[in-house]
Design a protein around this motif. Structure first.
Motif, PDB file in Angstrom:
ATOM      1  N   PHE A 160      -4.109  -9.764  -0.107  1.00  4.57           N
ATOM      2  CA  PHE A 160      -3.297  -8.543  -0.230  1.00  4.57           C
ATOM      3  C   PHE A 160      -2.743  -8.149   1.143  1.00  4.57           C
ATOM      4  O   PHE A 160      -1.564  -7.818   1.286  1.00  4.57           O
ATOM      5  CB  PHE A 160      -4.139  -7.389  -0.773  1.00  4.57           C
ATOM      6  CG  PHE A 160      -4.351  -7.419  -2.261  1.00  4.57           C
ATOM      7  CD1 PHE A 160      -3.413  -7.967  -3.115  1.00  4.57           C
ATOM      8  CD2 PHE A 160      -5.495  -6.863  -2.820  1.00  4.57           C
ATOM      9  CE1 PHE A 160      -3.608  -7.969  -4.499  1.00  4.57           C
ATOM     10  CE2 PHE A 160      -5.703  -6.852  -4.183  1.00  4.57           C
ATOM     11  CZ  PHE A 160      -4.755  -7.411  -5.029  1.00  4.57           C
TER      12      PHE A 160
ATOM     13  N   LEU B 298      -2.221  -0.767  -0.508  1.00  6.41           N
ATOM     14  CA  LEU B 298      -2.395  -1.542  -1.735  1.00  6.41           C
ATOM     15  C   LEU B 298      -1.489  -1.013  -2.842  1.00  6.41           C
ATOM     16  O   LEU B 298      -0.841  -1.790  -3.559  1.00  6.41           O
ATOM     17  CB  LEU B 298      -3.858  -1.492  -2.172  1.00  6.41           C
ATOM     18  CG  LEU B 298      -4.252  -2.381  -3.349  1.00  6.41           C
ATOM     19  CD1 LEU B 298      -3.881  -3.828  -3.076  1.00  6.41           C
ATOM     20  CD2 LEU B 298      -5.739  -2.250  -3.623  1.00  6.41           C
ATOM     21  N   ASP B 299      -1.415   0.299  -2.984  1.00  8.10           N
ATOM     22  CA  ASP B 299      -0.522   0.885  -3.982  1.00  8.10           C
ATOM     23  C   ASP B 299       0.931   0.518  -3.704  1.00  8.10           C
ATOM     24  O   ASP B 299       1.699   0.194  -4.611  1.00  8.10           O
ATOM     25  CB  ASP B 299      -0.674   2.410  -3.995  1.00  8.10           C
ATOM     26  CG  ASP B 299      -2.000   2.858  -4.592  1.00  8.10           C
ATOM     27  OD1 ASP B 299      -2.650   2.032  -5.267  1.00  8.10           O
ATOM     28  OD2 ASP B 299      -2.393   4.017  -4.371  1.00  8.10           O
TER      29      ASP B 299
ATOM     30  N   ILE C  17       1.491  -3.226  -4.634  1.00  4.70           N
ATOM     31  CA  ILE C  17       1.573  -3.452  -6.081  1.00  4.70           C
ATOM     32  C   ILE C  17       2.858  -2.873  -6.648  1.00  4.70           C
ATOM     33  O   ILE C  17       3.519  -3.481  -7.499  1.00  4.70           O
ATOM     34  CB  ILE C  17       0.329  -2.857  -6.770  1.00  4.70           C
ATOM     35  CG1 ILE C  17      -0.903  -3.693  -6.396  1.00  4.70           C
ATOM     36  CG2 ILE C  17       0.503  -2.829  -8.280  1.00  4.70           C
ATOM     37  CD1 ILE C  17      -2.216  -3.131  -6.892  1.00  4.70           C
ATOM     38  N   GLU C  18       3.245  -1.700  -6.163  1.00  2.74           N
ATOM     39  CA  GLU C  18       4.481  -1.086  -6.645  1.00  2.74           C
ATOM     40  C   GLU C  18       5.691  -1.965  -6.342  1.00  2.74           C
ATOM     41  O   GLU C  18       6.615  -2.071  -7.148  1.00  2.74           O
ATOM     42  CB  GLU C  18       4.663   0.291  -6.002  1.00  2.74           C
ATOM     43  CG  GLU C  18       5.888   1.040  -6.514  1.00  2.74           C
ATOM     44  CD  GLU C  18       6.002   2.427  -5.920  1.00  2.74           C
ATOM     45  OE1 GLU C  18       7.015   3.095  -6.187  1.00  2.74           O
ATOM     46  OE2 GLU C  18       5.083   2.845  -5.191  1.00  2.74           O
TER      47      GLU C  18
ATOM     48  N   GLU D  19       5.598  -5.360  -5.672  1.00  2.00           N
ATOM     49  CA  GLU D  19       5.496  -6.757  -6.101  1.00  2.00           C
ATOM     50  C   GLU D  19       5.199  -6.975  -7.585  1.00  2.00           C
ATOM     51  O   GLU D  19       5.486  -8.044  -8.114  1.00  2.00           O
ATOM     52  CB  GLU D  19       4.383  -7.437  -5.291  1.00  2.00           C
ATOM     53  CG  GLU D  19       4.707  -7.668  -3.830  1.00  2.00           C
ATOM     54  CD  GLU D  19       5.373  -8.999  -3.601  1.00  2.00           C
ATOM     55  OE1 GLU D  19       6.625  -9.017  -3.566  1.00  2.00           O
ATOM     56  OE2 GLU D  19       4.660  -9.990  -3.445  1.00  2.00           O
ATOM     57  N   VAL D  20       4.606  -5.987  -8.221  1.00  2.00           N
ATOM     58  CA  VAL D  20       4.123  -6.204  -9.587  1.00  2.00           C
ATOM     59  C   VAL D  20       4.913  -5.353 -10.582  1.00  2.00           C
ATOM     60  O   VAL D  20       4.961  -4.127 -10.459  1.00  2.00           O
ATOM     61  CB  VAL D  20       2.616  -5.869  -9.706  1.00  2.00           C
ATOM     62  CG1 VAL D  20       2.110  -6.205 -11.104  1.00  2.00           C
ATOM     63  CG2 VAL D  20       1.822  -6.622  -8.652  1.00  2.00           C
TER      64      VAL D  20
ATOM     65  N   ARG E 250      -1.653  -2.716 -16.843  1.00  2.00           N
ATOM     66  CA  ARG E 250      -1.693  -2.743 -15.381  1.00  2.00           C
ATOM     67  C   ARG E 250      -2.751  -3.723 -14.876  1.00  2.00           C
ATOM     68  O   ARG E 250      -2.498  -4.519 -13.958  1.00  2.00           O
ATOM     69  CB  ARG E 250      -1.978  -1.340 -14.836  1.00  2.00           C
ATOM     70  CG  ARG E 250      -1.952  -1.247 -13.317  1.00  2.00           C
ATOM     71  CD  ARG E 250      -2.290   0.159 -12.838  1.00  2.00           C
ATOM     72  NE  ARG E 250      -2.110   0.273 -11.394  1.00  2.00           N
ATOM     73  CZ  ARG E 250      -2.988  -0.128 -10.493  1.00  2.00           C
ATOM     74  NH1 ARG E 250      -4.133  -0.673 -10.878  1.00  2.00           N
ATOM     75  NH2 ARG E 250      -2.736   0.005  -9.197  1.00  2.00           N
TER      76      ARG E 250
ATOM     77  N   VAL F 133      -1.904  -6.991 -12.617  1.00  2.00           N
ATOM     78  CA  VAL F 133      -2.478  -7.153 -11.282  1.00  2.00           C
ATOM     79  C   VAL F 133      -3.323  -8.424 -11.220  1.00  2.00           C
ATOM     80  O   VAL F 133      -3.299  -9.144 -10.210  1.00  2.00           O
ATOM     81  CB  VAL F 133      -3.314  -5.914 -10.896  1.00  2.00           C
ATOM     82  CG1 VAL F 133      -4.091  -6.158  -9.608  1.00  2.00           C
ATOM     83  CG2 VAL F 133      -2.415  -4.690 -10.736  1.00  2.00           C
TER      84      VAL F 133
ATOM     85  N   TYR G 144      -1.068 -11.254 -10.779  1.00  2.00           N
ATOM     86  CA  TYR G 144      -0.548 -11.247  -9.408  1.00  2.00           C
ATOM     87  C   TYR G 144      -1.576 -11.846  -8.451  1.00  2.00           C
ATOM     88  O   TYR G 144      -1.247 -12.667  -7.588  1.00  2.00           O
ATOM     89  CB  TYR G 144      -0.197  -9.819  -9.013  1.00  2.00           C
ATOM     90  CG  TYR G 144       0.307  -9.663  -7.601  1.00  2.00           C
ATOM     91  CD1 TYR G 144       1.469 -10.303  -7.179  1.00  2.00           C
ATOM     92  CD2 TYR G 144      -0.371  -8.878  -6.675  1.00  2.00           C
ATOM     93  CE1 TYR G 144       1.935 -10.163  -5.877  1.00  2.00           C
ATOM     94  CE2 TYR G 144       0.089  -8.721  -5.378  1.00  2.00           C
ATOM     95  CZ  TYR G 144       1.242  -9.372  -4.986  1.00  2.00           C
ATOM     96  OH  TYR G 144       1.717  -9.234  -3.703  1.00  2.00           O
TER      97      TYR G 144
END
Length: 255
Positions: free
Chosen positions: A43, A67-68, A71-72, A74-75, A224, A228, A231
């Motif tokens: 990450f 991290l948020d 993810i926002e 990339e995912v 979600r 994740v 990912y």
């Protein structure tokens, strides 16, 4: 020693991480710790590559913001539609009933879980009391004589109870029973209970409007987690990892 794209994760760091991953064995805890650190490093490396500011520590617990943001960016996480929520409601009606109500009286024969001799004696006594009740003995009188619960002052009555008001092992048995005297004693952490159910009012199906938000939250969180996990799988597959055999199908962090 583990290397993730040529970045080293020392064995001492893995050992320090173990305390945060309780497991049935030390080996399992160590594997979980190693996986967590590897995924955290992946990450971190990906975030840096995207220009997202991250901290340098291996433990990502304090790096929720990075991290948020990662993810926002990339995912892709789709939201559950109204139709999907309503379909879930229609397919799982048992999940959306109000708790049934029971009017219950009991006689508690105390015996701690580790007191095996006391449990056996309490069970035998419960059978004798049930036999007396089946022959017409007074529940109130027997409750006053044998029960150690304060409810003996009210003839053993617990009043009306719904799920969540008593201990789980007691509830699990009484809420599946029919009204009347239960033919066997009910075991709980407190001992053996002789139970009489005076009345049972079934729970009602809650309207969709009352639960649609909870359904949406549940389905969105489920999607979600899956997105994740996929990912993470992609990051691992595309990484060069030495010193650890990452078995994706068995990894508890990939479930």
């Amino acid at each position: 020693m583990i290397q993730v794209n040529h970045t080293t994760i020392p064995e001492a760091t893995v050992m320090a991480e173990v305390q945060y991953h309780p497991a049935a064995s030390k080996r399992e805890a160590t594997l979980k710790a190693a996986e967590s650190l590897i995924i955290g490093e992946l990450f971190r490396q990906r975030a840096k590559a995207l220009g997202i500011t991250v901290k340098s520590e291996l433990n990502i617990a304090s790096d929720d913001n990075f991290l948020d943001a990662l993810i926002e960016q990339e995912v892709h996480i789709p939201k559950a539609s109204d139709a999907e929520c309503e379909q879930y409601y229609n397919l799982n009606p048992q999940r959306f009933h109000s708790s049934p109500l029971l009017e219950v009286s009991h006689i508690l024969l105390a015996a701690a879980p580790e007191d095996h001799k006391g449990r056996i004696e309490a069970k035998i006594l419960s059978e004798q009391i049930i036999e007396q009740l089946q022959q017409g003995a007074s529940f109130a009188e027997l409750a006053k004589h044998y029960s150690i619960c304060p409810s003996k002052a009210t003839d053993g009555s617990l009043g009306q109870i719904s799920k969540g008001q008593t201990v789980s092992e007691f509830e699990r048995q009484i809420f599946t029973a029919e009204p009347g005297l239960m033919p066997q004693g009910v075991e709980s952490r407190y001992g053996i209970h002789v139970v009489y159910i005076a009345r049972k009012v079934a729970g009602n199906l809650l309207p969709y409007s009352a639960v649609e938000l909870k359904i949406a939250e549940y389905l969105n969180e489920k999607v979600r987690r899956k997105a994740v996990a996929q990912y993470i799988h992609t990051l691992i597959v595309n990484a060069e990892i030495d010193g650890y055999d990452f078995n994706l199908s068995d990894s508890p962090l990939m479930q």
